[in-house]
Design a protein around this motif. Structure first.
Motif, short mmCIF file in Angstrom:
data_model
loop_
_atom_site.label_atom_id
_atom_site.label_comp_id
_atom_site.label_asym_id
_atom_site.label_seq_id
_atom_site.Cartn_x
_atom_site.Cartn_y
_atom_site.Cartn_z
N ILE A 1 4.48 2.82 2.00
CA ILE A 1 3.70 2.41 0.67
C ILE A 1 4.35 0.95 0.79
N ALA A 2 3.35 -0.31 0.83
CA ALA A 2 3.80 -1.49 0.73
C ALA A 2 3.76 -1.48 -0.26
N ALA B 1 0.37 3.51 -6.20
CA ALA B 1 1.12 4.02 -5.29
C ALA B 1 1.73 4.88 -5.21
N LEU B 2 1.91 5.13 -6.50
CA LEU B 2 3.07 6.33 -7.19
C LEU B 2 2.41 8.09 -7.04
N ALA C 1 5.98 15.06 3.39
CA ALA C 1 5.87 13.95 4.26
C ALA C 1 6.99 13.39 3.88
N GLU C 2 7.62 12.32 4.39
CA GLU C 2 8.80 11.66 4.29
C GLU C 2 8.22 10.26 3.40
N VAL C 3 8.19 10.09 2.33
CA VAL C 3 7.16 8.46 2.14
C VAL C 3 8.14 7.74 1.88
N ARG C 4 7.76 6.29 2.25
CA ARG C 4 9.00 5.44 1.52
C ARG C 4 8.23 4.51 1.09
N LEU C 5 9.05 4.24 0.39
CA LEU C 5 8.01 2.96 -0.89
C LEU C 5 9.11 1.43 -0.30
N LEU D 1 0.65 3.84 6.89
CA LEU D 1 0.57 2.43 5.87
C LEU D 1 -0.41 2.72 4.58
N ILE D 2 0.27 2.92 3.53
CA ILE D 2 -1.01 3.33 2.53
C ILE D 2 -0.90 1.63 1.54
N LEU D 3 -1.57 1.21 1.08
CA LEU D 3 -1.90 -0.18 0.40
C LEU D 3 -2.64 -0.50 -0.92
N PRO D 4 -1.38 -0.11 -2.15
CA PRO D 4 -1.88 0.08 -3.36
C PRO D 4 -2.97 -1.83 -3.88
#
Length: 182
Positions: free
Chosen positions: A6-7, A17-18, A29-33, A67-70
Motif C-alpha cells: 500500500i503506497a 489505506a488502513l 496476506a503480508e501487507v506492507r505500508l 499494489l494499492i493506491l489510497p
C-alpha cells in the motif's frame, strides 16, 4: 501468502489505506505500508499519523502481487507525481498482477496517466473526466482485468473484500465478510 504493498503519501485517506491493510492481514496476506516521503511517519488527510513499514523505493516488485493506491488529498496528487509509484504500476500491469485504487487515485493516478485505456473504472464522484480512456461507472467497486477501482471511504470495506476475492477466493472473501459482520 499474498504479498501486498500500500503506497502512502502525506495527505492519504486513512480509512481507504488502513481498511485494506486490516482486511488483507485478517486472511493472512503480508501487507506492507510503504511511503514515498522521506520520513517513515506519514500524516493522513485527517491528521492521523501512521508509521510506515518502509520506503517505496525499497519495494520488491518481483515478490508483490498487488499494489494499492489510497485516495485523499493531497496524498493522491503526490502519488500521481511519484516516479516510484509509476514504476510499481507499470511492473504490476506488465507482469499480470493487481493494481487497486480508491477515491481520487483511480482518476488522478491511473486515469490521467493512461493506465485505464480500454477498460472500466469508478472513482470519487465528480472526478470521472479524469478516467481517460475508460468507461466510467458508478458502481462501488469495479474490476477491469487486473485493475480494481473503488469510489471512496464509504466503499472501502467492499473494496477490501473484493481484493481478498481477487487474491484468494470467493469462499475466503465470503467468510471474511461474515466474520466482520459486513
Amino acid at each position: 501468502m499474498a504479498k501486498v504493498i500500500i503506497a502512502l503519501a502525506n495527505g492519504f485517506e486513512e480509512v481507504e489505506a488502513l481498511a485494506q491493510a486490516d482486511l488483507l492481514r485478517r486472511v493472512g496476506a503480508e501487507v506492507r505500508l510503504l511511503t514515498i516521503t522521506e520520513d517513515i511517519v506519514v500524516k493522513g488527510a485527517r491528521g492521523i499519523n501512521v508509521v510506515a513499514d518502509g520506503m517505496l523505493c525499497d519495494a520488491n516488485w518481483q515478490e508483490t502481487e498487488m499494489l494499492i493506491l489510497p485516495g485523499g488529498m493531497p496524498g493522491t496528487t503526490y502519488l500521481a507525481q511519484s516516479d516510484m509509484v509509476h514504476e510499481g504500476i507499470r511492473y504490476m500491469l506488465e507482469h499480470d498482477r493487481y493494481v487497486a485504487a480508491i477515491c481520487a487515485a483511480p482518476a488522478l493516478v491511473l486515469g490521467e496517466h493512461g493506465y485505464l485505456e480500454g477498460g472500466r473504472a469508478t472513482c470519487y464522484p465528480g472526478m470521472e473526466e479524469h478516467l481517460k480512456g475508460a468507461v466510467a461507472l458508478t458502481d462501488n467497486v469495479v474490476t477491469s482485468g487486473r485493475i480494481i477501482t473503488s469510489r471512496g471511504v464509504g466503499t472501502a470495506l467492499e473494496l477490501g473484500i473484493t481484493l481478498v476475492k481477487a487474491l484468494y477466493s470467493k469462499e475466503i472473501a465470503d467468510k471474511l465478510a461474515l466474520d466482520i459482520v459486513y
